[in-house]
Design an enzyme around this catalytic site. Sequence first.
Site, PDB file in Angstrom:
ATOM      1  N   ARG A  67      -4.821   0.970   5.015  1.00 67.44           N
ATOM      2  CA  ARG A  67      -3.972   1.235   3.850  1.00 67.44           C
ATOM      3  C   ARG A  67      -4.291   0.282   2.694  1.00 67.44           C
ATOM      4  O   ARG A  67      -4.149   0.632   1.522  1.00 67.44           O
ATOM      5  CB  ARG A  67      -2.492   1.138   4.242  1.00 67.44           C
ATOM      6  CG  ARG A  67      -2.034   2.314   5.097  1.00 67.44           C
ATOM      7  CD  ARG A  67      -0.601   2.147   5.561  1.00 67.44           C
ATOM      8  NE  ARG A  67       0.379   2.087   4.496  1.00 67.44           N
ATOM      9  CZ  ARG A  67       0.936   3.140   3.896  1.00 67.44           C
ATOM     10  NH1 ARG A  67       0.578   4.354   4.270  1.00 67.44           N
ATOM     11  NH2 ARG A  67       1.816   2.990   2.941  1.00 67.44           N
ATOM     12  N   CYS A 103      12.982   3.572   1.785  1.00 63.23           N
ATOM     13  CA  CYS A 103      13.192   4.991   1.482  1.00 63.23           C
ATOM     14  C   CYS A 103      13.901   5.630   2.670  1.00 63.23           C
ATOM     15  O   CYS A 103      13.500   6.679   3.159  1.00 63.23           O
ATOM     16  CB  CYS A 103      11.877   5.687   1.145  1.00 63.23           C
ATOM     17  SG  CYS A 103      10.662   5.646   2.456  1.00 63.23           S
ATOM     18  N   ALA A 142       0.823  -1.215   0.000  1.00 63.44           N
ATOM     19  CA  ALA A 142       0.000   0.000   0.000  1.00 63.44           C
ATOM     20  C   ALA A 142       0.857   1.265   0.000  1.00 63.44           C
ATOM     21  O   ALA A 142       1.912   1.273   0.638  1.00 63.44           O
ATOM     22  CB  ALA A 142      -0.912   0.010   1.226  1.00 63.44           C
ATOM     23  N   PRO A 143       0.434   2.305  -0.714  1.00 57.63           N
ATOM     24  CA  PRO A 143      -0.827   2.426  -1.451  1.00 57.63           C
ATOM     25  C   PRO A 143      -0.789   1.891  -2.877  1.00 57.63           C
ATOM     26  O   PRO A 143      -1.759   2.051  -3.602  1.00 57.63           O
ATOM     27  CB  PRO A 143      -1.060   3.933  -1.457  1.00 57.63           C
ATOM     28  CG  PRO A 143       0.322   4.511  -1.464  1.00 57.63           C
ATOM     29  CD  PRO A 143       1.181   3.585  -0.650  1.00 57.63           C
ATOM     30  N   GLY A 144       0.289   1.271  -3.293  1.00 58.83           N
ATOM     31  CA  GLY A 144       0.261   0.618  -4.599  1.00 58.83           C
ATOM     32  C   GLY A 144       1.142   1.237  -5.656  1.00 58.83           C
ATOM     33  O   GLY A 144       1.046   0.879  -6.833  1.00 58.83           O
ATOM     34  N   GLU A 155      -1.015  -6.053   1.950  1.00 60.84           N
ATOM     35  CA  GLU A 155      -0.757  -4.945   2.868  1.00 60.84           C
ATOM     36  C   GLU A 155      -1.257  -5.334   4.251  1.00 60.84           C
ATOM     37  O   GLU A 155      -2.398  -5.782   4.397  1.00 60.84           O
ATOM     38  CB  GLU A 155      -1.454  -3.673   2.357  1.00 60.84           C
ATOM     39  CG  GLU A 155      -1.484  -2.532   3.332  1.00 60.84           C
ATOM     40  CD  GLU A 155      -0.106  -2.095   3.854  1.00 60.84           C
ATOM     41  OE1 GLU A 155       0.846  -1.971   3.067  1.00 60.84           O
ATOM     42  OE2 GLU A 155      -0.005  -1.888   5.088  1.00 60.84           O
TER      43      GLU A 155
HETATM   44  N1  SAM Z   1       5.215  -0.286  -1.719  1.00 57.16           N
HETATM   45  C1  SAM Z   1       4.337   0.794  -1.339  1.00 57.16           C
HETATM   46  C2  SAM Z   1       4.162   1.721  -2.513  1.00 57.16           C
HETATM   47  O1  SAM Z   1       5.032   1.768  -3.371  1.00 57.16           O
HETATM   48  O2  SAM Z   1       3.136   2.391  -2.603  1.00 57.16           O
HETATM   49  C3  SAM Z   1       4.829   1.517  -0.116  1.00 57.16           C
HETATM   50  C4  SAM Z   1       5.028   0.588   1.045  1.00 57.16           C
HETATM   51  S1  SAM Z   1       5.522   1.376   2.526  1.00 57.16           S
HETATM   52  C5  SAM Z   1       7.154   1.777   2.227  1.00 57.16           C
HETATM   53  C6  SAM Z   1       5.649   0.042   3.611  1.00 57.16           C
HETATM   54  C7  SAM Z   1       4.361  -0.660   3.943  1.00 57.16           C
HETATM   55  O3  SAM Z   1       4.652  -1.695   4.892  1.00 57.16           O
HETATM   56  C8  SAM Z   1       3.312   0.230   4.600  1.00 57.16           C
HETATM   57  O4  SAM Z   1       2.138   0.219   3.819  1.00 57.16           O
HETATM   58  C9  SAM Z   1       3.076  -0.389   5.960  1.00 57.16           C
HETATM   59  O5  SAM Z   1       1.716  -0.377   6.361  1.00 57.16           O
HETATM   60  C10 SAM Z   1       3.561  -1.809   5.777  1.00 57.16           C
HETATM   61  N2  SAM Z   1       4.004  -2.440   7.048  1.00 57.16           N
HETATM   62  C11 SAM Z   1       4.125  -1.867   8.270  1.00 57.16           C
HETATM   63  N3  SAM Z   1       4.510  -2.781   9.169  1.00 57.16           N
HETATM   64  C12 SAM Z   1       4.634  -3.948   8.520  1.00 57.16           C
HETATM   65  C13 SAM Z   1       4.982  -5.265   8.923  1.00 57.16           C
HETATM   66  N4  SAM Z   1       5.303  -5.544  10.187  1.00 57.16           N
HETATM   67  N5  SAM Z   1       4.965  -6.224   7.980  1.00 57.16           N
HETATM   68  C14 SAM Z   1       4.647  -5.939   6.713  1.00 57.16           C
HETATM   69  N6  SAM Z   1       4.312  -4.712   6.270  1.00 57.16           N
HETATM   70  C15 SAM Z   1       4.306  -3.741   7.166  1.00 57.16           C
END
Ligand code: SAM
Length: 532
Positions: free
Chosen positions: A142, A235, A115-117, A137
């Site tokens: 999200r 990031c 998320a958000p994709g 996700e």
């Molecule tokens: N890939 C997405 C994009 O390009 O739009 C962004 C992803 S963001 C960097 C990381 C995601 O990992 C968040 O949506 C968050 O909710 C999720 N997240 C948080 N804790 C997590 C966990 N323990 N295991 C897996 N995912 C987790």
Amino acid sequence: MQIEQRLPVEFLEAMERLLGDEYREFLDSYDLPRRNGLRVNRLKVGAGEFEEHAPFALERIPWTDNGYYVDWREMPARHPYYNAGVYYLQEPSAMAPAQILPVQPGDRVLDLCAAPGGKATELGARLDGRGLLVANEISSARARALLRNIEVFGIRNALVTNESPARLAERFPAYFDKVLVDAPCSGEGMFRKDPDVVKAWYPEKVNECAAVQREIILQAADMLRPGGYMVYSTCTFAPEENELILLHLLQNREEMELVPIPCEGGRESFRPAYTLHRLQECGFAAQPNDRTDAGFSHEPVAEYSDPDLSMAVRIWPHHCGGEGHFTALLRKKDGNGVPGQTSMTEPLSLRAERKDRKREEAGKVPGKASGRKGAAGRKGKERQSQGAAGLSKTELGYVREFLERFLPGMDLDTDLLENHNGRLYLSPEGTAGIRGLTFLRNGLYLGDLKKNRFEPAQELAMALEAGAQGEARISLSPEDARTAQYLHGESIRIDDDRDNGWYLVCVDGYPLGWGKLAGGQLKNKLLLSWRN
Ligand code: SAM
């Protein structure tokens, strides 16, 4: 205010240690203007074609083949193309991970933290309707945004799940050809872009995130088939969340190896990640067998020959037009046992695959619309396969007749059809065996079977081919006032000699949604939540 006063002192201290001579240049980048990006949906239009009729000035982002710098003042989020899913607005550096993962049509792809994709939409588009995308996700709030983006993009062959990586790893041992782990991180690379990320940062966050990342990356590797590829990205700048996570993976999964990043376009912009030796020198990793903590790192690095961590790349705001990112490409070697696979249970959905293969052998080609599906509101319900969907011949006739109008010549594969109390879905091929997970979507939502008729779903509209001609479509230009009226949910006038009935409303040939014509007035069938 000076940049040094706007950023946490512990962060600055770590960056100075890491960057050495480049530290000043890095700090100066905080006062440079931010660059924004737009990524073209390759399911709907080729990059070259988009360049020819783009409504904004575009400048190619060098490490992508379909991403462009755009000026936000041209308001690309307000253009009807945005409603039609013609592009996704994405931070330029964040385009790199999906670009680097070598996804091919027909692959089984997992985006574990989706998320958000932003990345899942690109991975899904690269599949070009063949194979499977599982976009997962962990946060249910999200995951809803993720679902919407997958639907707007018109990705037919996607499942959207709301699961923990641990649970997916139990269900999908050695299942996927490609896996993307865009890990939750401390977000230091976004400090320039978003002051709220600075406020949410605290020194311990780096190690808290690293602990989560260490678990997730092993689980992700276990879901990869031998010979498969995985991208790990964050990031953030902290080596504890980047190079040292790779090291943890390589130490714990000997079948995984780092491979060079195949991205010619990134040559000028990307920088090699740090070697273990360099991280030891600047105090981010302890020396071999040194059990004392150094810097932020609470993980002493065991004696270990230095794998070439510098095959991974760092994207720095002072070296290119984008925010901070880290990306690594890894491969699972062929012919190794799969750790964590303790029983001889067959990978999920094999039964379904065999059935698909049998059908292929019998020369039955799946319908053009087979693949993706949409089903908001079915969260928590498990897939219930009902074979030919329990539809009578007459009911099936309504569906076929409707689809035939918009997908001439299609062969509706009724084995993939599912009926949930009159809501019809088309499952991606080979997924019938996937059960027991929390789905937000487990197939393409085709529409609803009502008394003596079929009513199409918005998700189906978005998944129909862009640019196709036909009398069942009404295509308006972006400048036509009726386009904005339609997107506001108003009825519009269609003053030509068309028959009454359902029409697919498009902007420049890109589907926007449905309308029902009666006496020159097109009743608006755009879902409330999809209106401007
Ligand atoms: N890939 C997405 C994009 O390009 O739009 C962004 C992803 S963001 C960097 C990381 C995601 O990992 C968040 O949506 C968050 O909710 C999720 N997240 C948080 N804790 C997590 C966990 N323990 N295991 C897996 N995912 C987790």
